[in-house]
Design an enzyme around this catalytic site. Structure first.
Site, mmCIF file in Angstrom:
data_model
loop_
_atom_site.group_PDB
_atom_site.id
_atom_site.type_symbol
_atom_site.label_atom_id
_atom_site.label_comp_id
_atom_site.label_asym_id
_atom_site.label_seq_id
_atom_site.Cartn_x
_atom_site.Cartn_y
_atom_site.Cartn_z
ATOM 1 N N GLY A 265 0.829 -1.208 0.000
ATOM 2 C CA GLY A 265 0.000 0.000 0.000
ATOM 3 C C GLY A 265 0.860 1.254 0.000
ATOM 4 O O GLY A 265 0.560 2.234 0.688
ATOM 5 N N GLY B 28 -1.087 7.778 1.071
ATOM 6 C CA GLY B 28 -1.276 7.927 2.517
ATOM 7 C C GLY B 28 -0.125 7.465 3.392
ATOM 8 O O GLY B 28 1.034 7.846 3.199
ATOM 9 N N TYR C 231 -15.159 -3.188 9.549
ATOM 10 C CA TYR C 231 -13.801 -2.624 9.554
ATOM 11 C C TYR C 231 -13.143 -2.843 10.919
ATOM 12 O O TYR C 231 -11.972 -3.259 10.997
ATOM 13 C CB TYR C 231 -13.842 -1.131 9.200
ATOM 14 C CG TYR C 231 -12.470 -0.494 9.242
ATOM 15 C CD1 TYR C 231 -11.525 -0.778 8.246
ATOM 16 C CD2 TYR C 231 -12.099 0.359 10.279
ATOM 17 C CE1 TYR C 231 -10.258 -0.217 8.287
ATOM 18 C CE2 TYR C 231 -10.835 0.918 10.326
ATOM 19 C CZ TYR C 231 -9.914 0.638 9.326
ATOM 20 O OH TYR C 231 -8.651 1.190 9.379
ATOM 21 N N LYS D 284 -9.618 -4.892 11.963
ATOM 22 C CA LYS D 284 -8.470 -4.322 12.683
ATOM 23 C C LYS D 284 -8.259 -5.018 14.030
ATOM 24 O O LYS D 284 -7.128 -5.106 14.512
ATOM 25 C CB LYS D 284 -8.634 -2.808 12.830
ATOM 26 C CG LYS D 284 -8.471 -2.071 11.502
ATOM 27 C CD LYS D 284 -7.087 -2.319 10.880
ATOM 28 C CE LYS D 284 -6.870 -1.579 9.580
ATOM 29 N NZ LYS D 284 -5.517 -1.768 9.027
ATOM 30 N N PRO E 156 -3.149 3.776 14.580
ATOM 31 C CA PRO E 156 -3.537 5.190 14.633
ATOM 32 C C PRO E 156 -5.043 5.414 14.741
ATOM 33 O O PRO E 156 -5.848 4.559 14.366
ATOM 34 C CB PRO E 156 -3.038 5.750 13.293
ATOM 35 C CG PRO E 156 -2.340 4.629 12.573
ATOM 36 C CD PRO E 156 -2.825 3.362 13.212
ATOM 37 N N GLY E 157 -5.376 6.620 15.196
ATOM 38 C CA GLY E 157 -6.739 7.145 15.075
ATOM 39 C C GLY E 157 -6.849 7.882 13.748
ATOM 40 O O GLY E 157 -6.284 7.432 12.741
ATOM 41 N N GLU F 183 -6.259 9.199 1.822
ATOM 42 C CA GLU F 183 -7.391 8.909 0.938
ATOM 43 C C GLU F 183 -8.363 7.916 1.573
ATOM 44 O O GLU F 183 -9.348 7.499 0.948
ATOM 45 C CB GLU F 183 -6.865 8.368 -0.405
ATOM 46 C CG GLU F 183 -6.082 9.417 -1.174
ATOM 47 C CD GLU F 183 -5.441 8.892 -2.444
ATOM 48 O OE1 GLU F 183 -5.819 7.810 -2.923
ATOM 49 O OE2 GLU F 183 -4.544 9.578 -2.956
ATOM 50 N N PHE F 184 -8.081 7.556 2.829
ATOM 51 C CA PHE F 184 -8.859 6.536 3.533
ATOM 52 C C PHE F 184 -10.369 6.813 3.497
ATOM 53 O O PHE F 184 -11.165 5.932 3.161
ATOM 54 C CB PHE F 184 -8.352 6.466 4.985
ATOM 55 C CG PHE F 184 -9.075 5.506 5.872
ATOM 56 C CD1 PHE F 184 -8.714 4.165 5.917
ATOM 57 C CD2 PHE F 184 -10.107 5.935 6.694
ATOM 58 C CE1 PHE F 184 -9.380 3.271 6.754
ATOM 59 C CE2 PHE F 184 -10.772 5.062 7.535
ATOM 60 C CZ PHE F 184 -10.413 3.721 7.563
HETATM 61 P P1 NDP Z 1 -5.082 5.271 1.678
HETATM 62 O O1 NDP Z 1 -6.374 4.977 1.018
HETATM 63 O O2 NDP Z 1 -4.467 6.602 1.469
HETATM 64 O O3 NDP Z 1 -4.009 4.144 1.289
HETATM 65 C C1 NDP Z 1 -4.365 2.786 1.248
HETATM 66 C C2 NDP Z 1 -3.273 2.003 0.543
HETATM 67 O O4 NDP Z 1 -3.622 0.611 0.570
HETATM 68 C C3 NDP Z 1 -3.116 2.412 -0.912
HETATM 69 O O5 NDP Z 1 -1.754 2.503 -1.208
HETATM 70 C C4 NDP Z 1 -3.757 1.274 -1.689
HETATM 71 O O6 NDP Z 1 -3.064 1.067 -2.912
HETATM 72 C C5 NDP Z 1 -3.463 0.100 -0.749
HETATM 73 N N1 NDP Z 1 -4.378 -1.012 -0.993
HETATM 74 C C6 NDP Z 1 -5.721 -1.059 -0.785
HETATM 75 N N2 NDP Z 1 -6.220 -2.246 -1.194
HETATM 76 C C7 NDP Z 1 -5.158 -2.951 -1.670
HETATM 77 C C8 NDP Z 1 -5.029 -4.244 -2.257
HETATM 78 N N3 NDP Z 1 -6.067 -5.055 -2.424
HETATM 79 N N4 NDP Z 1 -3.780 -4.647 -2.630
HETATM 80 C C9 NDP Z 1 -2.714 -3.849 -2.463
HETATM 81 N N5 NDP Z 1 -2.776 -2.621 -1.932
HETATM 82 C C10 NDP Z 1 -3.991 -2.179 -1.547
HETATM 83 O O7 NDP Z 1 -5.340 5.012 3.240
HETATM 84 P P2 NDP Z 1 -4.339 5.033 4.493
HETATM 85 O O8 NDP Z 1 -2.971 5.392 4.104
HETATM 86 O O9 NDP Z 1 -4.999 5.820 5.544
HETATM 87 O O10 NDP Z 1 -4.432 3.504 4.909
HETATM 88 C C11 NDP Z 1 -3.279 2.707 5.137
HETATM 89 C C12 NDP Z 1 -3.552 1.763 6.294
HETATM 90 O O11 NDP Z 1 -3.748 2.530 7.473
HETATM 91 C C13 NDP Z 1 -4.809 0.894 6.144
HETATM 92 O O12 NDP Z 1 -4.503 -0.415 6.606
HETATM 93 C C14 NDP Z 1 -5.810 1.563 7.075
HETATM 94 O O13 NDP Z 1 -6.763 0.665 7.539
HETATM 95 C C15 NDP Z 1 -4.883 2.053 8.161
HETATM 96 N N6 NDP Z 1 -5.379 3.112 9.023
HETATM 97 C C16 NDP Z 1 -5.802 4.304 8.490
HETATM 98 C C17 NDP Z 1 -6.248 5.300 9.325
HETATM 99 C C18 NDP Z 1 -6.780 6.600 8.804
HETATM 100 O O14 NDP Z 1 -7.497 7.294 9.554
HETATM 101 N N7 NDP Z 1 -6.450 6.999 7.588
HETATM 102 C C19 NDP Z 1 -6.246 5.124 10.777
HETATM 103 C C20 NDP Z 1 -5.799 3.834 11.220
HETATM 104 C C21 NDP Z 1 -5.358 2.887 10.358
HETATM 105 P P3 NDP Z 1 -3.755 0.745 -4.325
HETATM 106 O O15 NDP Z 1 -5.165 1.272 -4.282
HETATM 107 O O16 NDP Z 1 -2.873 1.426 -5.319
HETATM 108 O O17 NDP Z 1 -3.685 -0.750 -4.425
HETATM 109 C C1 8X3 Z 2 -9.135 4.329 10.730
HETATM 110 C C2 8X3 Z 2 -9.557 5.163 11.877
HETATM 111 O O1 8X3 Z 2 -11.545 5.773 13.368
HETATM 112 O O2 8X3 Z 2 -11.897 5.775 10.964
HETATM 113 O O3 8X3 Z 2 -8.677 3.095 11.146
HETATM 114 O O4 8X3 Z 2 -11.682 3.708 12.148
HETATM 115 S S1 8X3 Z 2 -11.241 5.091 12.101
#
Ligand code: NDP
Ligand code: 8X3
Length: 259
Positions: A14, A18, A154, A158, A184-185, A190-191
């Site tokens: 990923g 992000g 979700y 986690k 993280p929170g 792009e989440f």
């Molecule tokens: P983004 O959407 O910005 O990034 C997500 C990344 O995951 C992208 O690079 C995407 O790449 C990759 N991804 C998604 N599905 C697949 C797949 N099937 N195969 C390979 N790669 C994949 O979100 P974040 O950076 O926020 O998320 C990263 C991690 O952090 C996640 O695990 C998320 O659950 C976790 N997280 C996020 C939080 C938040 O508030 N943002 C808080 C806590 C945890 P591509 O689409 O190019 O494959």
């Molecule tokens: C992403 C944070 O609070 O949207 O893991 O679930 S939250």
């Protein structure tokens, strides 16, 4: 003395967005060599062109187990000895009552966040054990520590990541391979756009009136875990914006010195 990342091979899943992208930048700045994996190859190519570090790119959907195994087995000899695996690829889809959830959204979260993470770990960890060297860092979430309404799926994925990190640490006892989880929170990436299927206005509301974490804030902590001396294992770090005190309690007004 801290663990020197110079020349170490770091595999980031990923890495196209992000937190993963921010971690790739931070590891590159620390002198590491990067294997960048994601589905969006153009994003990886653009990132690699910016990084002042050797990179190897893998177009990979972590849900595809044979493809994951092929990608790891097929690494060129000079990239095979992965020192650090950052299991970051993941996503949320929708916020809906469980009895009304789209089956495709359920499948996508479970297949990516749980099975995908397991597939990559299962492919990479044996080499670490054989080499008697390595560190697996999983990106969990505060959602794995406390379930919120409409987020059962979700949050369950986690919570599974939390159990996997704990179980992996237990199963690697007696080896020098380290296991960490960074949970993280709210992080503005792009989440939320992905969660709400491209609805940017709705995604922006998630961070309205408060200062969220950035990918770089999370990368700081990931780098901290990765650079401890080899006898130190950081098991789990929970981090939130100061304006957030639980999954459901977010202060959306200015805070002195913060926003
Ligand atoms: P983004 O959407 O910005 O990034 C997500 C990344 O995951 C992208 O690079 C995407 O790449 C990759 N991804 C998604 N599905 C697949 C797949 N099937 N195969 C390979 N790669 C994949 O979100 P974040 O950076 O926020 O998320 C990263 C991690 O952090 C996640 O695990 C998320 O659950 C976790 N997280 C996020 C939080 C938040 O508030 N943002 C808080 C806590 C945890 P591509 O689409 O190019 O494959
Ligand atoms: C992403 C944070 O609070 O949207 O893991 O679930 S939250």
């Amino acid at each position: 003395m801290s663990y020197d990342l110079t020349g170490k091979i770091v595999l980031v899943t990923g890495a196209s967005s992000g937190i993963g992208e921010a971690c790739a930048r931070a590891f590159a700045a620390a002198g590491a060599k990067l294997i960048l994996a994601a589905r969006r190859m153009k994003r990886l190519q653009a990132l690699a062109a910016e990084l002042k570090a050797p990179t190897y790119l893998i177009e990979l959907d972590v849900r595809d187990q044979p493809a994951v195994q092929r990608a790891i087995d097929g690494l060129p000899a000079e990239w095979q000895a992965v020192d650090i695996l950052l299991n970051n690829a993941g996503l949320s889809r929708a916020l809906t009552r469980l009895h009304q959830y789209d089956i495709s959204d359920i499948d996508e979260m479970v297949d990516t966040n749980v099975k995908g993470l397991l597939y990559v770990t299962r492919a990479v960890a044996p080499g670490m054990v054989a080499r008697q060297r390595g560190h697996i860092i999983n990106i969990g979430s505060i959602a794995g520590h406390a379930t919120y309404p409409n987020g059962a799926v979700y949050c369950a994925t986690k919570a599974a990541v939390k159990s996997i990190s704990e179980g992996l640490k237990l199963d690697l006892n007696g080896t020098p391979v380290r296991v960490s989880s960074v949970d993280p929170g709210l992080v503005e990436t792009e989440f939320s756009i992905v969660r709400f299927h491209g609805d940017k206005a709705r995604a922006d509301q998630v961070y309205d009136g408060m200062r969220p974490l950035t990918g770089a804030d999370v990368a700081d902590v990931v780098l901290f875990c990765a650079t401890r001396p080899p006898h130190v294992n950081i098991n789990d770090v929970v981090m939130m914006p100061v304006a957030q005190s639980s999954t459901g309690l977010v202060y959306r007004q200015p805070l002195p010195g913060v926003s």
